[in-house]
Scaffold this motif. Structure first.
Motif, PDB file in Angstrom:
ATOM      1  N   ASN A 230      90.132   2.006  10.269  1.00 59.55           N
ATOM      2  CA  ASN A 230      88.759   1.905  10.761  1.00 59.55           C
ATOM      3  C   ASN A 230      87.768   2.313   9.676  1.00 59.55           C
ATOM      4  O   ASN A 230      86.694   1.719   9.528  1.00 59.55           O
ATOM      5  N   GLY A 231      88.115   3.361   8.921  1.00 60.25           N
ATOM      6  CA  GLY A 231      87.254   3.777   7.824  1.00 60.25           C
ATOM      7  C   GLY A 231      87.177   2.713   6.740  1.00 60.25           C
ATOM      8  O   GLY A 231      86.121   2.469   6.162  1.00 60.25           O
ATOM      9  N   LEU A 232      88.312   2.075   6.459  1.00 57.22           N
ATOM     10  CA  LEU A 232      88.336   0.996   5.475  1.00 57.22           C
ATOM     11  C   LEU A 232      87.455  -0.156   5.938  1.00 57.22           C
ATOM     12  O   LEU A 232      86.678  -0.720   5.145  1.00 57.22           O
ATOM     13  N   GLU A 233      87.557  -0.503   7.213  1.00 50.49           N
ATOM     14  CA  GLU A 233      86.712  -1.567   7.759  1.00 50.49           C
ATOM     15  C   GLU A 233      85.235  -1.216   7.623  1.00 50.49           C
ATOM     16  O   GLU A 233      84.415  -2.051   7.226  1.00 50.49           O
ATOM     17  N   ASN A 237      82.605  -3.397   5.415  1.00 55.83           N
ATOM     18  CA  ASN A 237      81.390  -3.963   6.027  1.00 55.83           C
ATOM     19  C   ASN A 237      80.139  -3.496   5.297  1.00 55.83           C
ATOM     20  O   ASN A 237      79.187  -4.267   5.114  1.00 55.83           O
ATOM     21  N   ASP A 238      80.150  -2.229   4.883  1.00 51.34           N
ATOM     22  CA  ASP A 238      79.009  -1.704   4.124  1.00 51.34           C
ATOM     23  C   ASP A 238      78.892  -2.403   2.777  1.00 51.34           C
ATOM     24  O   ASP A 238      77.797  -2.741   2.330  1.00 51.34           O
ATOM     25  N   ARG A 239      80.044  -2.639   2.118  1.00 51.87           N
ATOM     26  CA  ARG A 239      80.028  -3.343   0.823  1.00 51.87           C
ATOM     27  C   ARG A 239      79.520  -4.774   0.977  1.00 51.87           C
ATOM     28  O   ARG A 239      78.834  -5.298   0.109  1.00 51.87           O
ATOM     29  N   ALA A 284      99.611  -0.081   1.745  1.00 52.19           N
ATOM     30  CA  ALA A 284      98.197   0.296   1.651  1.00 52.19           C
ATOM     31  C   ALA A 284      97.417  -0.751   0.871  1.00 52.19           C
ATOM     32  O   ALA A 284      96.296  -1.128   1.240  1.00 52.19           O
ATOM     33  N   ASP A 285      98.005  -1.241  -0.232  1.00 49.72           N
ATOM     34  CA  ASP A 285      97.344  -2.290  -1.015  1.00 49.72           C
ATOM     35  C   ASP A 285      97.165  -3.563  -0.183  1.00 49.72           C
ATOM     36  O   ASP A 285      96.094  -4.192  -0.193  1.00 49.72           O
ATOM     37  N   LEU A 286      98.219  -3.924   0.537  1.00 44.38           N
ATOM     38  CA  LEU A 286      98.153  -5.144   1.346  1.00 44.38           C
ATOM     39  C   LEU A 286      97.109  -5.008   2.447  1.00 44.38           C
ATOM     40  O   LEU A 286      96.346  -5.951   2.709  1.00 44.38           O
ATOM     41  N   PHE A 287      97.051  -3.844   3.099  1.00 47.25           N
ATOM     42  CA  PHE A 287      96.052  -3.623   4.145  1.00 47.25           C
ATOM     43  C   PHE A 287      94.639  -3.786   3.587  1.00 47.25           C
ATOM     44  O   PHE A 287      93.762  -4.345   4.248  1.00 47.25           O
ATOM     45  N   ASN A 297      85.328 -12.888   6.694  1.00 45.76           N
ATOM     46  CA  ASN A 297      85.244 -13.982   7.668  1.00 45.76           C
ATOM     47  C   ASN A 297      84.752 -13.520   9.037  1.00 45.76           C
ATOM     48  O   ASN A 297      84.903 -14.230  10.028  1.00 45.76           O
ATOM     49  N   GLY A 298      84.177 -12.313   9.082  1.00 42.09           N
ATOM     50  CA  GLY A 298      83.580 -11.838  10.325  1.00 42.09           C
ATOM     51  C   GLY A 298      84.566 -11.458  11.409  1.00 42.09           C
ATOM     52  O   GLY A 298      84.229 -11.462  12.596  1.00 42.09           O
ATOM     53  N   VAL A 299      85.795 -11.140  11.027  1.00 40.94           N
ATOM     54  CA  VAL A 299      86.817 -10.735  11.997  1.00 40.94           C
ATOM     55  C   VAL A 299      86.929  -9.218  11.972  1.00 40.94           C
ATOM     56  O   VAL A 299      87.043  -8.614  10.902  1.00 40.94           O
ATOM     57  N   SER A 300      86.887  -8.596  13.144  1.00 41.47           N
ATOM     58  CA  SER A 300      86.945  -7.136  13.212  1.00 41.47           C
ATOM     59  C   SER A 300      88.365  -6.651  13.441  1.00 41.47           C
ATOM     60  O   SER A 300      89.236  -7.402  13.898  1.00 41.47           O
ATOM     61  N   LEU A 301      88.584  -5.385  13.130  1.00 43.08           N
ATOM     62  CA  LEU A 301      89.880  -4.769  13.404  1.00 43.08           C
ATOM     63  C   LEU A 301      90.165  -4.771  14.903  1.00 43.08           C
ATOM     64  O   LEU A 301      91.313  -4.898  15.328  1.00 43.08           O
ATOM     65  N   GLN A 302      89.118  -4.683  15.700  1.00 44.02           N
ATOM     66  CA  GLN A 302      89.291  -4.713  17.154  1.00 44.02           C
ATOM     67  C   GLN A 302      89.795  -6.089  17.602  1.00 44.02           C
ATOM     68  O   GLN A 302      90.584  -6.195  18.546  1.00 44.02           O
TER      69      GLN A 302
END
Length: 802
Positions: A230-233, A237-239, A284-287, A297-302
Motif C-alpha cells: 500500500n505504501g508503494l502504491e 501514485n505520488d510520482r 520485492a523487485d517484481l512487485f 494504467n490506473g489500476v489500484s491495489l484494491q
C-alpha cells in the motif's frame, strides 16, 4: 458476519445503476434474484456493480429459480453470498460451502420489501452488549483491513452511520453522537459493518479521507502505518501526479517497453532464485515493477485484491497448467547455481541476512558495496515539517490560554484531569511513595558520578590574555538563569534523563530549574524517581504536561509556569517540532539544546571481540524503538564470527520483553565488513554516531582516530548502559549525524560566555592606529572618531594624522 448496509436494488436495477444512488454508498450490494429472468442477467448486474461495491450478494427466494450449475457459475463470477429464507436442497448443501449461505429472517420477507430501514432493524436486533453504558466496542479499519483505531458506538450512532453511509460513533468524553470529520475534515465513507462471533463488538470498514484517523494527525491511533504494498502504491501514485524529471520511476511511466521488459526480467530472476533471502529480494523487485504498471494504467491495489478475493471464493477450479512456451523454455537455475545467474550476481554484490528469515539477524554488506553501505547508514526521514500544522494550534492555545490550555490538553492527550498543571517544590512525601532504598542509593551514586564529571568541567577562573601591552582580553562563564528540562514520561520512567540534565544545570549554577514531564494515567502523578531527582537537583517545580504543550508553556510562560531561557531534553516528534518552533520564534527568546532524531549506535568489532558482548551492545540500542539505528562495523570478521554474532543477537533478543520492537529494528540493521581499522574509523567518522562502542584489541589506542561521535565506549567492559546511567558522562547526545557539529550535554550547555576587554593608554597607543585605519576603509567614521578623540586628548595622535 458482514452485514449488508444497502437496500435491494430490486427489479429496476438498471435505473438504479443509471441514477447511482446506491453505488456511491459502497459496501455490500444485495440484489433480488426474483428481479432477473436468467443467469446472464445476474452476471450483467454483477459486472456493473463489481467496481463500486466490496461485495455483491443475491437474495434467493426459491432455490428452484436456478439450477445448481447456474448457482456455481454465479458464485464463481462475483456473487459473494446467497441470502435464503428456506433450507437448500441437500445436493446444493453438498456443493456450496456453508460460509457462502446466510439465512434472512422471515420478518423481512419477501425480499422485494426489504429496505435499508428493515435491514437496520434486523442488525440492531442481532447485536448485544454487557457494558453498563450500553455502548458497543467498535474497531475501525480501512479498506485494506489495517486498524485505524478503537471507538464506541451507540444504537443511535449505528442507525445514523447506516443511514448516512459515513463514520458515526459515540464520544464518551463529550457524551454525544460523534460524526467523524465534521470539524476536522478527516471524513469517512462507510464500506461495511462486521459483527464479531459473540455479537457484542463491531468492525467498521471505512474509506478514510484527510490527514488520517487520529486527532494527532497520524494515519492511525497507533502511529503512522508501516507501509508495504500500500505504501508503494501511494508513493508511485505520488510520482505519477508529481513527475520528477530524471527519476527512474518517471522513466518507467513514460517507457512502456522498458517497463514490460523489466517485469519479464524480474519474473525470470524470481524463478532462478534459490534461497529464502534471494526469493524475497527478487519478489520485492517484481512487485515494484508490477505496481508501476498497475499505477501507470490506473489500476489500484484494491482492484487486484478484489480479483484475488473472487478467485479465492470460486467453488470450482480450472486445471491450471502452464502454457507450452513457458514449459519448454530453458531454465536458468544451472547458471544461478554456478554463480552466473542474476540472483547469484546480486548475492555477490550484497551479502544479506545470514540464517533463516524467521531469526532476528542483521543484514550483512561489504564496505566495497557502495549502495549497500549507503542504505545501511541512511537515517530515517524526519517528519518535523509535516506535523507543524498539528503543533502550531497547540502552541497558540498555550500562549493564549495559559494554565487552562495545559489542563485541557493534558486531559485530551494524557487522559488525566488535573486541578493544577504544576507541582511546586518542596515536594510532598506522597510523591515519593513506592521509591525503594535500593533505587535511592542507585540514583544517589549516579547523581554523584555525574556531578563529579560535570563539576570538573566548570571553569573556575576567567580566561585572561594580554594581546598587546595595555590590552587585556578576558572570557568568563555565566549560568543561563532559567532552564526547562523535558523528561519523557507517561508509561515510561526516565529518571536517568532527569539527572543527566538536572545535575549539570545545578553544577552550572542555573538560578531556576524547571522540570516538565507528562503525568501517569493511573494517578495523575509523575514517577517518584523523577520527583526524587528533581528534589536532589533543586528544581523549583515540575510541569505536569508533555508534548508540544509542555515546551510551549516553558518557552512562553503561563500563570504557573515561569518562562525559561533554554529548553533541553529528548522527546517524540511533537516535542522536537515544538522545540524547533520556539527556538526560531523571536517572541519566545528561547534556545534549545540540539536537534533530535532516533537513537543510534555504531559498534566497531574485530575477530577477538566477545560475541555476547557485541550482541548485547547492539540490542541495548535496538530496544529503544523500531526507528533506532544499529550498525556493526566488523574489521576482518570471518564468516564463522559473523554467524556467531548473529546467533548471539537472536538468542538474547528473544529473551527480551521488547522483542517485537527489537525484531523490527534489527530487520533494517546491518553488519558492514571492512578490511582495516583505519577504514572502520573513517566509516564511523562519516556516519558520526550518537554512541560509538569499540570492541577491539587495545581499543584505547584508537580513540585519537575518532573525530565525530557523541560519546565513545572504550573496550570490552564498557557497555553503553554505563554511560546512560552511572559512569558520569552525559547521555544526552547529538543524533542524526549532528555529532559533526554538536557536543553532548555538558556543563557549558547550561552556560553562556561573556568576553571583556580593558585598554589602557599604552594599549590605545598600540592598537588605535589599526582601528582607525580599518574603520576608515569600512566608511564607519563614528567608529574611527571614537578612537581619534581619545588619542588626541592623550597626545598620542601624530601631528600629520588626518
Amino acid at each position: 458476519m458482514t452485514f449488508p448496509i444497502l437496500p435491494l436494488l430490486g427489479a429496476d436495477y438498471s435505473a438504479a445503476l443509471e441514477a447511482k444512488p446506491f453505488i456511491k454508498l459502497a459496501g455490500e450490494a444485495v440484489i433480488d434474484a426474483s428481479a432477473f429472468a436468467s443467469e446472464d442477467d445476474v452476471l450483467q448486474v454483477i459486472r456493473s456493480l463489481a467496481e463500486n461495491f466490496r461485495y455483491v450478494s443475491l437474495v434467493l427466494n426459491a432455490a428452484e429459480q436456478f439450477s445448481l450449475d447456474q448457482l456455481v457459475v454465479l458464485l464463481n463470477n462475483g456473487i459473494y453470498r446467497l441470502y435464503v429464507n428456506s433450507v437448500l436442497p441437500q445436493e446444493f448443501q453438498d456443493t456450496i460451502p456453508a460460509s457462502r449461505v446466510a439465512a434472512i429472517p422471515a420478518s423481512v420477507t419477501p425480499a422485494a420489501q426489504i429496505s435499508l430501514e428493515s435491514f437496520t432493524k434486523v442488525f440492531l436486533d442481532l447485536i448485544e452488549t454487557d457494558r453498563k453504558d450500553g455502548l458497543y466496542t467498535t474497531l475501525v479499519v480501512d479498506s485494506n483491513e489495517r486498524c485505524l483505531g478503537l471507538v464506541y458506538s451507540s444504537r443511535e450512532s449505528i442507525e445514523q452511520a447506516i443511514a448516512k453511509q459515513i463514520g458515526v460513533y459515540f464520544s464518551r468524553s463529550r457524551n454525544e453522537i460523534w460524526v467523524k470529520g465534521l470539524t476536522s475534515g478527516n471524513t469517512q465513507t462507510l464500506l461495511s459493518i462486521d459483527v464479531d462471533c459473540d455479537s457484542d463488538a463491531l468492525k467498521f470498514t471505512v474509506s478514510q479521507d484527510g490527514s488520517g484517523f487520529c486527532h494527532l494527525g497520524t494515519h492511525t491511533c497507533f502511529g503512522d502505518l508501516a507501509y508495504g504494498l500500500n505504501g508503494l502504491e501511494h508513493t508511485l501514485n505520488d510520482r505519477k501526479a508529481n513527475a520528477v524529471q530524471g527519476s527512474y520511476t518517471n522513466r518507467l511511466f513514460n517507457d512502456e517497453t522498458l517497463l514490460n521488459a523489466k517485469i519479464k526480467e524480474e519474473a525470470e530472476e524470481l524463478t532462478e532464485a534459490t534461497s529464502k533471502d534471494e526469493l524475497a529480494w527478487e519478489a520485492a523487485d517484481l512487485f515494484y515493477f508490477a505496481m508501476a504498471r498497475l499505477v501507470a494504467n490506473g489500476v489500484s491495489l484494491q482492484d487486484v485484491e478484489r480479483n484475488l478475493a473472487m478467485k479465492n471464493l470460486k467453488i470450482t477450479r480450472r486445471k491450471g497448467d502452464a502454457k507450452a512456451r513457458f514449459l519448454t523454455k530453458a531454465t536458468s537455475k544451472d547458471a544461478s547455481a554456478n554463480g552466473n545467474g542474476p540472483a547469484a550476481k546480486k548475492a555477490k554484490v550484497a551479502e544479506r541476512t545470514l540464517g533463516a528469515n524467521d531469526k532476528i539477524f542483521l543484514n550483512v554488506v561489504s564496505s566495497s558495496d557502495v549502495s549497500g553501505v549507503t542504505q545501511a547508514v541512511t537515517r530515517p526521514i524526519q517528519k518535523t515539517s509535516e506535523i507543524m500544522h498539528l503543533v502550531n494550534p497547540i502552541i497558540d492555545s498555550v500562549r493564549s490560554k495559559g494554565d487552562s490550555a495545559l489542563i485541557e490538553l493534558t486531559k485530551k492527550f494524557d487522559g488525566v484531569e488535573l486541578k493544577a498543571p504544576v507541582l511546586e517544590a518542596p515536594f510532598a512525601a506522597e510523591y515519593f511513595e513506592g521509591l525503594t532504598e535500593e533505587m535511592k542509593e542507585s540514583l544517589d551514586l549516579s547523581i554523584e558520578n555525574v556531578r563529579k564529571f560535570h563539576a570538573a568541567q566548570l571553569q573556575k577562573k576567567p580566561l585572561v590574555v594580554t594581546t598587546q601591552p595595555g590590552v587585556i582580553c578576558s572570557r568568563f562563564p555565566r549560568a543561563i538563569e532559567k532552564v526547562g528540562l523535558y523528561i519523557p514520561g507517561g508509561t515510561a520512567i526516565l529518571p536517568s534523563t532527569a539527572l543527566m540534565l538536572g545535575v549539570p544545570a545545578q553544577v552550572a549554577g542555573c538560578k531556576e530549574i524547571v522540570f516538565a514531564s507528562p503525568p501517569r494515567k493511573s494517578d495523575g502523578k509523575v514517577s517518584p524517581e523523577v520527583v526524587y531527582v528533581a528534589s536532589k537537583v533543586g528544581a523549583s517545580k515540575i510541569v505536569l504536561a508533555g508534548g508540544a504543550q509542555a515546551v510551549a508553556a516553558m518557552a512562553y510562560g503561563t500563570e504557573s509556569v515561569p518562562k525559561v531561557d533554554k529548553i533541553l531534553g529528548p522527546g517524540n516528534q511533537f516535542v522536537t517540532a515544538a522545540k524547533m518552533y520556539v527556538q526560531n520564534d523571536t517572541q519566545a527568546l528561547c534556545s534549545i539544546d540540539m536537534p533530535a532524531g532516533p537513537s543510534e549506535v555504531l559498534v566497531i568489532a574485530d575477530e577477538d571481540a566477545d560475541v555476547d558482548f557485541v550482541a548485547s551492545d547492539l540490542l541495548s540500542q535496538a530496544e529503544h524503538g523500531i526507528d533506532s539505528q544499529v550498525i556493526l562495523v566488523g574489521v576482518k570478521l570471518s564468516d564463522k564470527k559473523i554467524q556467531e554474532i548473529q546467533e548471539a543477537v537472536h538468542r538474547q533478543a528473544i529473551a527480551l520483553p521488547r522483542v517485537d520492537i527489537v525484531r523490527q529494528c534489527i530487520a533494517h540493521s546491518t553488519i558492514i565488513r571492512c578490511e582495516t581499522y583505519p577504514e572502520a574509523f573513517d566509516m564511523s567518522n562519516k556516519y558520526a554516531p550518537e554512541h560509538l562502542i569499540l570492541q577491539i584489541n587495545e581499543a584505547d589506542r584508537y580513540v585519537p582516530l575518532v573525530d565525530n561521535a557523541g560519546s565513545i565506549f572504550v573496550g570490552a567492559y564498557t557497555p553503553e548502559s554505563c554511560g546512560d546511567y552511572s559512569s558520569g558522562t552525559n547521555h544526552t547526545l547529538p543524533t542524526y549525524g549532528y555529532a559533526r557539529q554538536y557536543s553532548g550535554a555538558n556543563t557549558t550547555t547550561f552556560q553562556k560566555f561573556i568576553t571583556s576587554q580593558q585598554v589602557t593608554s599604552e594599549g590605545l597607543d598600540n592598537i588605535g592606529k589599526a582601528v582607525m585605519c580599518i574603520a576608515k576603509v569600512e566608511g564607519l567614521d563614528g567608529h574611527r572618531n571614537a578612537v581619534k578623540i581619545r588619542m588626541s586628548k592623550l597626545g598620542l595622535l601624530p601631528k600629520d594624522f588626518e
